[in-house]
Design a protein around this motif. Structure first.
Motif, PDB file in Angstrom:
ATOM      1  N   GLU A 206       0.832  -1.199   0.000  1.00  0.00           N
ATOM      2  CA  GLU A 206       0.000   0.000   0.000  1.00  0.00           C
ATOM      3  C   GLU A 206       0.873   1.257   0.000  1.00  0.00           C
ATOM      4  OE1 GLU A 206      -3.523   2.158   2.650  1.00  0.00           O
ATOM      5  OE2 GLU A 206      -2.513   0.352   3.383  1.00  0.00           O
ATOM      6  N   ASN A 207       0.535   2.177  -0.914  1.00  0.00           N
ATOM      7  CA  ASN A 207       1.212   3.475  -0.948  1.00  0.00           C
ATOM      8  C   ASN A 207       0.337   4.482  -0.208  1.00  0.00           C
ATOM      9  OD1 ASN A 207       2.722   5.721  -1.474  1.00  0.00           O
ATOM     10  ND2 ASN A 207       2.423   5.693  -3.699  1.00  0.00           N
ATOM     11  N   LEU A 208       0.760   4.905   0.972  1.00  0.00           N
ATOM     12  CA  LEU A 208      -0.046   5.797   1.800  1.00  0.00           C
ATOM     13  C   LEU A 208      -0.179   7.184   1.193  1.00  0.00           C
ATOM     14  CD1 LEU A 208       1.350   4.828   5.329  1.00  0.00           C
ATOM     15  CD2 LEU A 208      -0.706   3.978   4.186  1.00  0.00           C
ATOM     16  N   THR A 209       0.663   7.520   0.242  1.00  0.00           N
ATOM     17  CA  THR A 209       0.598   8.848  -0.371  1.00  0.00           C
ATOM     18  C   THR A 209      -0.651   9.013  -1.216  1.00  0.00           C
ATOM     19  OG1 THR A 209       3.004   9.013  -0.390  1.00  0.00           O
ATOM     20  CG2 THR A 209       1.803  10.484  -1.870  1.00  0.00           C
ATOM     21  N   ASP A 210      -1.020   7.993  -2.008  1.00  0.00           N
ATOM     22  CA  ASP A 210      -2.197   8.114  -2.868  1.00  0.00           C
ATOM     23  C   ASP A 210      -3.281   7.087  -2.548  1.00  0.00           C
ATOM     24  OD1 ASP A 210      -1.168   5.746  -3.879  1.00  0.00           O
ATOM     25  OD2 ASP A 210      -0.511   6.623  -5.770  1.00  0.00           O
ATOM     26  N   GLY A 211      -3.045   6.188  -1.595  1.00  0.00           N
ATOM     27  CA  GLY A 211      -4.055   5.214  -1.205  1.00  0.00           C
ATOM     28  C   GLY A 211      -4.163   4.018  -2.129  1.00  0.00           C
ATOM     29  N   ARG A 261       3.877  -1.192   3.568  1.00  0.00           N
ATOM     30  CA  ARG A 261       3.396   0.161   3.260  1.00  0.00           C
ATOM     31  C   ARG A 261       4.581   1.047   2.904  1.00  0.00           C
ATOM     32  NH1 ARG A 261       0.077  -0.786   8.016  1.00  0.00           N
ATOM     33  NH2 ARG A 261      -2.112  -0.998   7.418  1.00  0.00           N
ATOM     34  N   VAL A 262       4.370   1.946   1.940  1.00  0.00           N
ATOM     35  CA  VAL A 262       5.380   2.930   1.565  1.00  0.00           C
ATOM     36  C   VAL A 262       4.705   4.294   1.471  1.00  0.00           C
ATOM     37  CG1 VAL A 262       6.777   1.249   0.306  1.00  0.00           C
ATOM     38  CG2 VAL A 262       5.021   2.538  -0.911  1.00  0.00           C
ATOM     39  N   THR A 263       5.499   5.342   1.434  1.00  0.00           N
ATOM     40  CA  THR A 263       4.981   6.707   1.258  1.00  0.00           C
ATOM     41  C   THR A 263       5.808   7.369   0.172  1.00  0.00           C
ATOM     42  OG1 THR A 263       6.429   7.470   3.039  1.00  0.00           O
ATOM     43  CG2 THR A 263       4.154   6.927   3.631  1.00  0.00           C
TER      44      THR A 263
END
Length: 663
Positions: A206-211, A261-263
């Motif tokens: 999951e990329n927390l920056t864009d969901g 998870r990444v950002t």
């Protein structure tokens, strides 16, 4: 703890297999003919460690790329990498780096060689069987077979027309459509075969920056074969294949993050592609004498961008835009021979690489770009002869004389070139214990091509020499219990000199050098057992100990350390039931021990065991199947790639439903 568990499973399996004489007698296992030595012979007659995996087993398990073979082949694994289209195989403790553009294991697709990690992939569609030949095979196969050979054999079009279509739905919105068909165009003369796949699946990071997920996958592929029989003794096949990836980033995260998870504003993308065309001509000169020619061209476009700090700052990133082109030609004469007669193969091989390389690296100090042209030429004469010595003994000598040249032309710098002459030999002695049982001893030499550091921080782009291997192997293989049990057991000892390793030259700078030497030793066991009542058991165990004899760089003295990416233990236990009513069920338990990711043995991927389950039913032309891979949802991340900064996340449990129809 897990290593002890695998050992106990192997011991119990051997004890149990030795006491199965009470099983009711029935039909035995079928004879398996292979072409591992470039002539057709029974599997038991090959004086090398060999595993055969059937395409049906792979298809039922939802296997979709070359990396899935590791779950069915003890002794074969792949380095953690995470990017589709690039696979770096590991066998008998020998590995290779992506920047060498030369693999330690050769892959053949219907005889066409794949010589580098880039493009080392296949969707396994239409594959009838896979032969995995372990140990040095450079005498027959050349510079990229120092650790072994993976040979894929696809279904060939003939008089029997077929059309198979399959749709798969599964975890993370998996959608796959496959077709494999063939039709005679002119009976007994001309046949057409075609296969293709469209596949997409959401990622699991999951990329927390864009969901959204950072590592979505999409792939399209197609293969076309045209087979022509112009005369009774001539068989000509023209093949063309295409494979395209439209992926997002690799399933990478920061080393300290376990959460998948990444950002990142832009994690990366993979728009790689590849195509190949080949012409395969066989002409029978006599009852046992065949002339064969394989001409091929492969082109791989390796286009990748990847954020490597995986934070909103995006201070570190890499990018590749590489076009790798290989032309190859093999011409060989084969004498098959009947039982008790000599068999031999004599051939010429040549290839030419023309690679356009571009690499980009971003860091807080700026962006560095490297461009270069890498050219290579190889020419070889080889031969191998199996000579009967009486009723029970066989001798198989082999020799290869090969000349190679590599030239690197960096942008803005002068050309660097080097030429090498290599002679590799092998000698195998076999003794026939029974009708199908053989004891063998084999000495074999292997080598991997030298080259240059195309992306070195040093202005002279230093070169490295070919890697040299000497292998001694003892083995026994055959059948027992009225041919209900097929077994193979091999032990080996190898020395590796001028070992190509990634050496730390200065802080933040690494390159390939011949700075190490190593020893590798191990045992490999393969068992197929027909239990009776439609049950089949397959099992295998590979023990390997590869340690540096010497290796020093700025990070320390690595003598006695594990070679990176080479597990000490790997194994599998598979069970399958085929019902007369048309349904089947299979289970496969595979595992390997802890794997180190660097020469200092600071970073690693943990040991793990994976359970894969599958089942299905066929009614007339319709087929329905379900599979569950990594049933226990085991997580086994590789922690410490890129000098300890990156974690490659392992894939989670996957469930798939397959619906197919045969026309």
């Amino acid at each position: 703890m897990q290593n002890n568990g695998l050992k106990k499973v192997a011991v119990l399996l051997l004890l149990w297999g030795s006491g199965v004489s009470s099983v009711a007698q029935g039909e035995g296992l079928p004879v398996i003919n292979v072409t591992a030595n470039k002539v057709v012979q029974a599997e038991e007659e090959v004086p090398s460690s060999l595993a055969v995996i059937w395409g049906e087993t792979l298809a039922d398990a939802g296997a979709s790329d070359i990396g899935d073979l590791a779950r069915y082949t003890p002794g074969l694994s792949f380095q953690p990498f995470g990017q589709s289209g690039t696979s770096l195989p590991v066998m008998r403790g020998l590995t290779s780096g992506a920047t060498t553009f030369s693999s330690s294991v050769l892959m053949l697709i219907d005889g066409v060689p794949v010589v580098s990690g880039q493009g080392f992939d296949h969707n396994l569609l239409g594959v009838e069987r896979v032969e995995v030949l372990r140990g040095p095979q450079s005498t027959l196969y050349g510079r990229n077979a120092e650790a072994g050979v993976i040979s894929l054999h696809t279904r060939q079009p003939d008089e029997g027309p077929y059309a198979e279509m399959e749709a798969t739905l599964g975890s993370r919105d998996l959608t796959s459509l496959r077709v494999d068909a063939a039709q005679p165009l002119v009976p007994e003369r001309l046949y057409l075969g075609i296969s293709g796949e469209w596949r997409q699946q959401d990622g699991f990071v999951e990329n927390l920056t864009d969901g959204n997920e950072a590592d979505d996958r999409q792939r399209q592929s197609g293969r076309l074969s045209l087979r022509w029989l112009p005369a009774k003794d001539t068989d000509v096949t023209l093949r063309y294949g295409r494979l395209d990836y439209r992926d997002s980033a690799a399933p990478w995260g920061r080393a300290e993050s376990k959460s998948r998870r990444v950002t990142s504003v832009d994690p990366g993308s993979n728009d790689s592609s590849g195509d190949d065309v080949s012409l395969d001509v066989r002409h029978a000169l006599g009852p046992d004498l065949t002339l064969r020619s394989i001409t091929a061209r492969r082109e791989i476009r390796d286009r990748v961008t990847q954020d490597t700090d995986l934070t909103p700052a995006q201070r570190f990133a890499v990018g590749r835009d590489q076009r790798l082109t290989t032309l190859s030609q093999e011409l060989r004469l084969e004498r098959q021979g009947d039982e008790g007669q000599s068999r031999w193969v004599l051939g010429l091989y040549g290839d030419r690489d023309d690679h356009q390389l571009q690499f980009e690296q971003r860091n807080p100090m700026g962006t560095q770009r490297s461009e270069a042209t890498l050219e290579a030429e190889n020419l070889a004469l080889f031969g191998q002869w199996t000579l009967p010595l009486g009723e029970r003994w066989r001798l198989t000598p082999g020799l290869r004389i090969e000349q190679s040249r590599v030239a690197l032309t960096p942008r803005g710098a002068g050309q660097r070139s080097e030429r090498w002459d290599d002679v590799t030999s092998q000698l195998a002695l076999q003794y026939r214990l029974g009708d199908d049982d053989w004891l063998y001893a084999r000495y074999a030499e292997g080598f991997r091509a030298g080259g240059f550091n195309a992306f070195s921080a040093q202005s002279d782009y230093p070169g490295y020499e070919p890697e040299q291997v000497a292998s001694y192997e003892l083995g026994i293989k055959g059948t027992a219990l009225s041919q209900r049990l097929r077994y193979g057991l091999a032990s080996y000892w190898m020395t590796i000199d001028d070992m190509q390793v990634q050496q730390v030259i200065q802080p933040g700078s690494v390159q390939i050098t011949n700075a190490a030497a190593a020893r590798s030793q191990g045992v490999e066991l393969d068992i197929d057992y027909l239990l009776g009542g439609h049950w089949t058991l397959q099992a295998g165990l590979a023990l390997n100990r590869t340690r540096f004899r010497e290796f020093n760089d700025l990070s320390g003295d690595h003598a006695g350390h594990h070679n990176p990416f080479a597990p000490d233990i790997s194994g599998r236990l598979g069970l399958r039931y085929d019902s007369p009513q048309g349904w089947y069920a299979q289970a496969n338990l595979s595992g390997m021990s802890k794997t180190y990711l660097d020469a200092a043995n600071r970073f690693s991927r943990p040991g793990h065991a994976l359970l894969d389950l599958a089942g299905g039913y066929q009614q007339g032309p319709w087929q329905l199947g379900v599979y569950v891979n990594n049933t226990a949802d085991r997580q086994y991340d590789a922690v410490g790639l890129l000098n300890g900064t990156i974690r490659e996340y392992s894939p989670p449990r996957e469930i798939g439903l397959r619906v197919g129809v045969s026309l």
